[in-house]
Design a protein around this motif. Structure first.
Motif, PDB file in Angstrom:
ATOM      1  N   ASP A   1       5.575 -11.551 -19.817  1.00 26.86           N
ATOM      2  CA  ASP A   1       4.232 -11.321 -20.351  1.00 26.86           C
ATOM      3  C   ASP A   1       3.287 -10.877 -19.241  1.00 26.86           C
ATOM      4  O   ASP A   1       3.137 -11.594 -18.247  1.00 26.86           O
ATOM      5  N   PRO A   2       2.670  -9.684 -19.383  1.00 28.23           N
ATOM      6  CA  PRO A   2       2.877  -8.656 -20.412  1.00 28.23           C
ATOM      7  C   PRO A   2       3.819  -7.563 -19.900  1.00 28.23           C
ATOM      8  O   PRO A   2       3.996  -7.399 -18.704  1.00 28.23           O
ATOM      9  N   THR A   3       4.397  -6.814 -20.810  1.00 30.39           N
ATOM     10  CA  THR A   3       5.180  -5.633 -20.459  1.00 30.39           C
ATOM     11  C   THR A   3       4.636  -4.476 -21.283  1.00 30.39           C
ATOM     12  O   THR A   3       4.906  -4.368 -22.479  1.00 30.39           O
ATOM     13  N   THR A   4       3.851  -3.623 -20.632  1.00 29.08           N
ATOM     14  CA  THR A   4       3.192  -2.528 -21.345  1.00 29.08           C
ATOM     15  C   THR A   4       3.266  -1.254 -20.513  1.00 29.08           C
ATOM     16  O   THR A   4       3.678  -1.266 -19.355  1.00 29.08           O
ATOM     17  N   GLY A   5       2.852  -0.156 -21.131  1.00 30.20           N
ATOM     18  CA  GLY A   5       2.731   1.108 -20.432  1.00 30.20           C
ATOM     19  C   GLY A   5       4.057   1.657 -19.966  1.00 30.20           C
ATOM     20  O   GLY A   5       5.116   1.443 -20.558  1.00 30.20           O
ATOM     21  N   GLY A   6       3.998   2.382 -18.830  1.00 25.92           N
ATOM     22  CA  GLY A   6       5.172   3.063 -18.321  1.00 25.92           C
ATOM     23  C   GLY A   6       6.292   2.134 -17.899  1.00 25.92           C
ATOM     24  O   GLY A   6       7.464   2.514 -17.953  1.00 25.92           O
ATOM     25  N   GLY A   7       5.973   0.916 -17.481  1.00 27.60           N
ATOM     26  CA  GLY A   7       7.018  -0.037 -17.127  1.00 27.60           C
ATOM     27  C   GLY A   7       7.882  -0.397 -18.317  1.00 27.60           C
ATOM     28  O   GLY A   7       9.108  -0.551 -18.193  1.00 27.60           O
ATOM     29  N   TRP A   8       7.258  -0.523 -19.484  1.00 29.36           N
ATOM     30  CA  TRP A   8       8.008  -0.777 -20.713  1.00 29.36           C
ATOM     31  C   TRP A   8       8.808   0.458 -21.106  1.00 29.36           C
ATOM     32  O   TRP A   8       9.966   0.355 -21.522  1.00 29.36           O
ATOM     33  N   ALA A   9       8.209   1.642 -20.936  1.00 30.06           N
ATOM     34  CA  ALA A   9       8.846   2.872 -21.389  1.00 30.06           C
ATOM     35  C   ALA A   9       9.906   3.388 -20.424  1.00 30.06           C
ATOM     36  O   ALA A   9      10.539   4.406 -20.712  1.00 30.06           O
ATOM     37  N   THR A  10      10.122   2.720 -19.287  1.00 33.06           N
ATOM     38  CA  THR A  10      11.172   3.144 -18.356  1.00 33.06           C
ATOM     39  C   THR A  10      12.124   1.980 -18.080  1.00 33.06           C
ATOM     40  O   THR A  10      13.188   1.885 -18.680  1.00 33.06           O
ATOM     41  N   LEU A  11      11.745   1.087 -17.202  1.00 33.51           N
ATOM     42  CA  LEU A  11      12.616  -0.032 -16.828  1.00 33.51           C
ATOM     43  C   LEU A  11      12.914  -0.954 -17.998  1.00 33.51           C
ATOM     44  O   LEU A  11      14.008  -1.516 -18.093  1.00 33.51           O
TER      45      LEU A  11
END
Length: 474
Positions: A171-181
């Motif tokens: 918490d939290p996992t958002t943005g580019g980190g969510w969309a890549t790693l």
């Protein structure tokens, strides 16, 4: 605050899952004052973040040891039942420090992530990412955003090296980190209550439902494989790493038959046996075949299908890892076919043999299934199975209804149980297509030659499996 939604520091998260950790040296780099944009006060903000967290950047990277004797089970979310296992495994571990500028990605972050993946490939190690990030770093502008391309490239190289990648969403996992790693990992786990979504809380529409941006919502949408309580996470990760790190060139033997042993005398009798309510289903076959297993769930396109069970397990007989995709007797949804295709491709890349269990009256054919791309999903599974270089074994355990069943079957290594049948279409539908009355469905079943012994004679299946000898594991 619930355990799962607690915002662990990077080091606390490492301590939660690993029994040992050795940090990798930070790569050297040349960085201008206040970053690539000369953002006034950026160096001071970094210094304050370092003093507050004790970290020099938003990620901590190193090698970690996972698992001890008696490690915990992997049951949570869609993970399935099994016994405990033991042993340790080493992986490269990346842990985000959200307290350092919101765990954001900048150039230094990209340097560390690239170095971590490079080390993993050089030493043939899987990569585990404990993600907690708000996205790209504003103070570095587009130089921060393009780090996502850099991270994606490193992930692709690691994937091409046939090394597994597992993500844990904190918490939290958002943005580019969510969309890549995060979303780009082979297996995606999440802590309960974690905020997960491409849009962070400050940039969503004002009327957005916050429940849609949670680990549980992503699980329901097929983007997360399991939501795992913090106290189970160490055992779950250790199990996944052991399962995904056990390649084999040998095909998986078909399971023995668990139901009736008498071959049907007629085609209609074969249909009745396959449709019998008490006939053993996929769950019983998986329980008998595997000592323990862990499931993947979801098609990564917004859909799930509880009628398709997919995952990896350790064979009860010899401990070998085998991937499985099993129909449960229901009409298979498009999401089920896409999930199975995802499973086959992952197993193929990791060189893990695959077992498929066929049992469906056919593909779901309602209007919603058509809108969800039933034809394309079935075609994709046909392609995945046909293109697989890892050996695929299929056991027909019940109904084999048309192409919706055949898509899951190996072309040259399919077996059948005595209480199963395979048909170009259900006998009732065949009679209707041939403009015959419903009373002729039985005779049509005989004409179609759908009995297990007929399938052997026709060259459709290799043989009919018998029961398991007493006292012998599956």
């Amino acid at each position: 605050m619930a355990e799962g939604s607690r915002r662990f520091t990077a080091r606390e998260a490492i301590g939660l899952v690993a029994t040992g950790f050795t940090e990798l040296p930070a790569p050297e780099g040349t960085y201008g004052p206040d970053g690539p944009l000369s953002w006034q006060g950026y160096d001071a903000a970094r210094a304050r973040a370092a003093a507050r967290t004790g970290e020099e950047e938003s990620v901590v990277c190193g090698t970690a040891t996972f698992g001890t004797t008696g490690a915990g089970t992997a049951e949570s979310g869609r993970a399935e039942s099994g016994t405990t296992d033991s042993g340790t495994v080493t992986a490269v571990l990346v842990s985000f420090e959200f307290g350092f500028l919101g765990g954001s990605l900048g150039e230094r972050t990209g340097d560390r992530l690239e170095a971590a993946h490079t080390y993993a490939r050089a030493h043939r190690l899987p990569v585990v990412s404990l993600v907690a990030t708000g996205g790209s770093r504003m103070q570095e502008g587009m130089r921060a955003l393009v780090q996502l391309q850099r991270v994606a490239r490193q992930s692709a190289l690691t994937r091409a090296a046939r090394l597994p990648q597992i993500a844990v969403l904190r918490d939290p996992t958002t943005g580019g980190g969510w969309a890549t790693l995060g979303a780009g990992a082979d297996v995606v786990l999440a802590l309960p209550g974690a905020q997960v979504g491409f849009a962070g809380s400050r940039v969503r529409p004002p009327d957005a439902d916050p429940a849609a941006y949670t680990a549980e919502a992503q699980l329901a949408a097929g983007a997360v494989d399991a939501v795992v309580p913090g106290h189970e996470l160490a055992g779950t990760l250790a199990r996944w790493l052991r399962l995904l790190g056990d390649p084999s060139a040998e095909s998986a033997p078909p399971p023995p038959a668990l139901g009736g042993t008498e071959l049907p005398a007629t085609g209609w009798e074969a249909v009745r046996q396959a449709r019998a309510p008490r006939r053993p289903r996929a769950q019983a076959y998986l329980d008998a075949y595997f000592g323990h297993r862990a499931a993947i769930g979801g098609d990564r396109c917004g859909g799930t299908d509880d009628g398709m069970l997919c995952g990896f397990g350790s064979r009860a007989r010899d401990g070998r890892t085998v991937a499985y995709a099993a129909q449960t007797g229901t009409a298979t949804r498009p999401a089920g076919y896409r999930t199975a295709a995802r499973l086959v491709r992952l197993a193929d890349r990791l060189r893990i043999p695959v077992l498929t269990l066929v049992d469906t009256p056919g593909a779901a054919n309602d209007a919603e299934a058509e809108r969800q791309g039933a034809g394309a999903a079935i075609a994709d599974l046909f392609t995945a199975v046909a293109a697989a270089e890892t050996p695929v074994t299929t056991l027909l355990i019940g109904e084999g209804g048309s192409g919706g069943a055949l898509a899951l079957a190996a072309a040259d290594n399919t077996w059948a149980t005595p209480d199963s049948y395979f048909s170009v279409i259900a006998p009732e539908a065949a009679a209707a297509i041939l403009k015959r009355g419903p009373e002729e469905a039985r005779s049509t079943a005989d004409q179609l030659r759908i009995r297990p012994q007929d399938l052997v004679e026709l060259g459709v299946v290799r043989g009919v499996v018998g029961p398991r000898p007493p006292g012998r594991p599956g």
